[in-house]
Motif scaffolding. Structure first.
Motif, PDB file in Angstrom:
ATOM      1  N   LEU A 210       0.769  -1.268   0.060  1.00 38.19           N
ATOM      2  CA  LEU A 210       0.028  -0.016   0.067  1.00 38.19           C
ATOM      3  C   LEU A 210       1.070   1.231   0.103  1.00 38.19           C
ATOM      4  CD1 LEU A 210      -2.908  -0.990   2.494  1.00 38.19           C
ATOM      5  CD2 LEU A 210      -3.142  -0.762   0.118  1.00 38.19           C
ATOM      6  N   ALA A 211       2.096   1.238   0.401  1.00 36.15           N
ATOM      7  CA  ALA A 211       3.119   2.325   0.344  1.00 36.15           C
ATOM      8  C   ALA A 211       3.695   2.610  -1.244  1.00 36.15           C
ATOM      9  CB  ALA A 211       4.083   2.096   1.646  1.00 36.15           C
ATOM     10  N   MET A 212       3.587   1.679  -1.913  1.00 35.03           N
ATOM     11  CA  MET A 212       4.112   1.964  -3.049  1.00 35.03           C
ATOM     12  C   MET A 212       3.038   2.142  -4.238  1.00 35.03           C
ATOM     13  SD  MET A 212       5.956  -2.095  -3.301  1.00 35.03           S
ATOM     14  CE  MET A 212       6.956  -2.706  -2.025  1.00 35.03           C
ATOM     15  N   PRO A 215      -1.346  -0.750  -8.998  1.00 33.81           N
ATOM     16  CA  PRO A 215      -2.622  -0.557  -9.522  1.00 33.81           C
ATOM     17  C   PRO A 215      -3.792  -0.553  -8.326  1.00 33.81           C
ATOM     18  CG  PRO A 215      -1.548  -2.331 -10.544  1.00 33.81           C
ATOM     19  CD  PRO A 215      -0.733  -1.930  -9.303  1.00 33.81           C
ATOM     20  N   GLU A 216      -4.932   0.272  -8.963  1.00 36.71           N
ATOM     21  CA  GLU A 216      -6.073   0.519  -7.740  1.00 36.71           C
ATOM     22  C   GLU A 216      -6.508  -0.877  -7.374  1.00 36.71           C
ATOM     23  OE1 GLU A 216      -8.491   2.325  -5.515  1.00 36.71           O
ATOM     24  OE2 GLU A 216      -6.963   3.359  -6.946  1.00 36.71           O
ATOM     25  N   TRP A 217      -6.695  -1.944  -8.194  1.00 33.34           N
ATOM     26  CA  TRP A 217      -6.989  -3.343  -7.578  1.00 33.34           C
ATOM     27  C   TRP A 217      -6.416  -3.616  -6.457  1.00 33.34           C
ATOM     28  CZ3 TRP A 217      -4.106  -7.711  -7.387  1.00 33.34           C
ATOM     29  CH2 TRP A 217      -3.024  -7.975  -8.279  1.00 33.34           C
ATOM     30  N   VAL A 218      -5.150  -3.580  -6.342  1.00 35.32           N
ATOM     31  CA  VAL A 218      -4.163  -3.733  -5.293  1.00 35.32           C
ATOM     32  C   VAL A 218      -4.504  -3.017  -4.087  1.00 35.32           C
ATOM     33  CG1 VAL A 218      -1.794  -3.637  -4.502  1.00 35.32           C
ATOM     34  CG2 VAL A 218      -2.064  -4.118  -6.746  1.00 35.32           C
ATOM     35  N   TYR A 219      -4.815  -1.818  -4.143  1.00 36.10           N
ATOM     36  CA  TYR A 219      -5.133  -1.078  -3.025  1.00 36.10           C
ATOM     37  C   TYR A 219      -6.395  -1.597  -2.442  1.00 36.10           C
ATOM     38  CZ  TYR A 219      -1.773   2.177  -4.141  1.00 36.10           C
ATOM     39  OH  TYR A 219      -0.388   2.764  -4.530  1.00 36.10           O
TER      40      TYR A 219
END
Length: 279
Positions: A210-212, A215-219
């Motif tokens: 989350l600090a990188m 893509p939106e789906w990762v968040y």
């Protein structure tokens, strides 16, 4: 504290069981006094090896700070979780023949290498249990600091005391608990704790991702909670905190946390079925 006490208790009982089997075997040998010295030398050397591994892991944790340290601790927590499950699978396959296998190996080493073979067998057995304990404790206590870390250490000491009392109870009477019941209960707790460590590793990995720039789906998968049950049972104190330590309970889990925990128990169920079949 509860995690460290259980880990040290379980692993210490298993190590004392192995030492006890070898002691009984040595008492039946002609040169039992000399072999006894080799046995205890192996125990001491095994403890030194485990302490060396603990020092190396602590040094690596101190040397690697920031994101590198977080990734290292996440990897070691994953390793601890996997080792716990594999240990349970191994015990399911070999518990019934553990004593006979150990005695047979001791006979073979004594015939080939004499007392040095007994020393090496003891060294390997004790260092294996000690190394597992070190990895498990590091995975469970990597995030702790200050008073929480002190309680974690106290839990480890209590685990040693409890292990000694457990072995005395198991050797003196089987009215309250037997070896089979002890291993069944401790294996169930190990599997629960393995799931909790896996969730803890996912938490660490999620924080780094989350600090990188991802893509939106990762968040969405790693950061957004699917529900929030903290009003019913918070995971920060009381029963909820205990469930978080031993089961991996999260009041507001992400999608990845839910899927990983579900996949873990599917893997465990399949592994136990195969282990029973192999046994």
């Amino acid at each position: 504290m509860n995690q460290s006490m259980f880990i040290v208790w379980r692993e210490s009982v298993e190590a004392l069981l192995v030492i006890g089997i070898l002691q009984v075997w040595i008492s039946r040998q002609t040169a039992h006094s000399r072999l006894g010295r080799f046995l205890w030398a192996g125990v001491v050397l095994g403890l030194f090896c485990s302490a060396g591994l603990a020092g190396l892991m602590l040094w690596a944790g101190e040397a690697m700070t920031g994101p590198q340290g977080e990734w290292l601790q996440a990897a070691l927590t994953l390793l601890a979780s996997g080792l716990m499950v594999q240990m349970v699978f191994w015990m399911h396959r070999h518990a019934a023949t553990l004593k006979n296998t150990l005695v047979r190996e001791a006979d073979e080493r004594l015939a080939r290498q004499g007392g040095w073979g007994v020393l090496l067998l003891t060294l390997l057995a004790v260092s294996r249990e000690g190394s597992e304990t070190v990895v498990f404790l590091y995975g469970a206590g990597a995030r702790l600091q200050g008073p929480a870390l002190n309680l974690f250490a106290i839990g480890g000491v209590l685990g040693l005391v409890l292990a000694g009392l457990t072995v005395l109870l198991l050797r003196s009477t089987r009215r309250f608990i037997s070896w089979s019941l002890f291993f069944a209960l401790s294996e169930a707790l190990l599997l629960l704790l393995g799931g909790a460590l896996l969730v803890a590793a996912v938490d660490r990995i999620s924080g780094q991702l989350l600090a990188m720039d991802m893509p939106e789906w990762v968040y969405s998968s790693f950061g957004e909670s699917r529900w929030d049950s903290s009003t019913l049972l918070s995971d920060s104190h009381g029963l909820g905190a205990m469930l978080a330590d031993f089961v991996g309970y999260r009041a507001a889990p992400s999608l990845v946390t839910v899927l990983v925990l579900l996949g873990y128990w599917l893997w465990v169920g399949n592994g136990l079925r195969r282990s029973r079949h192999a046994a």
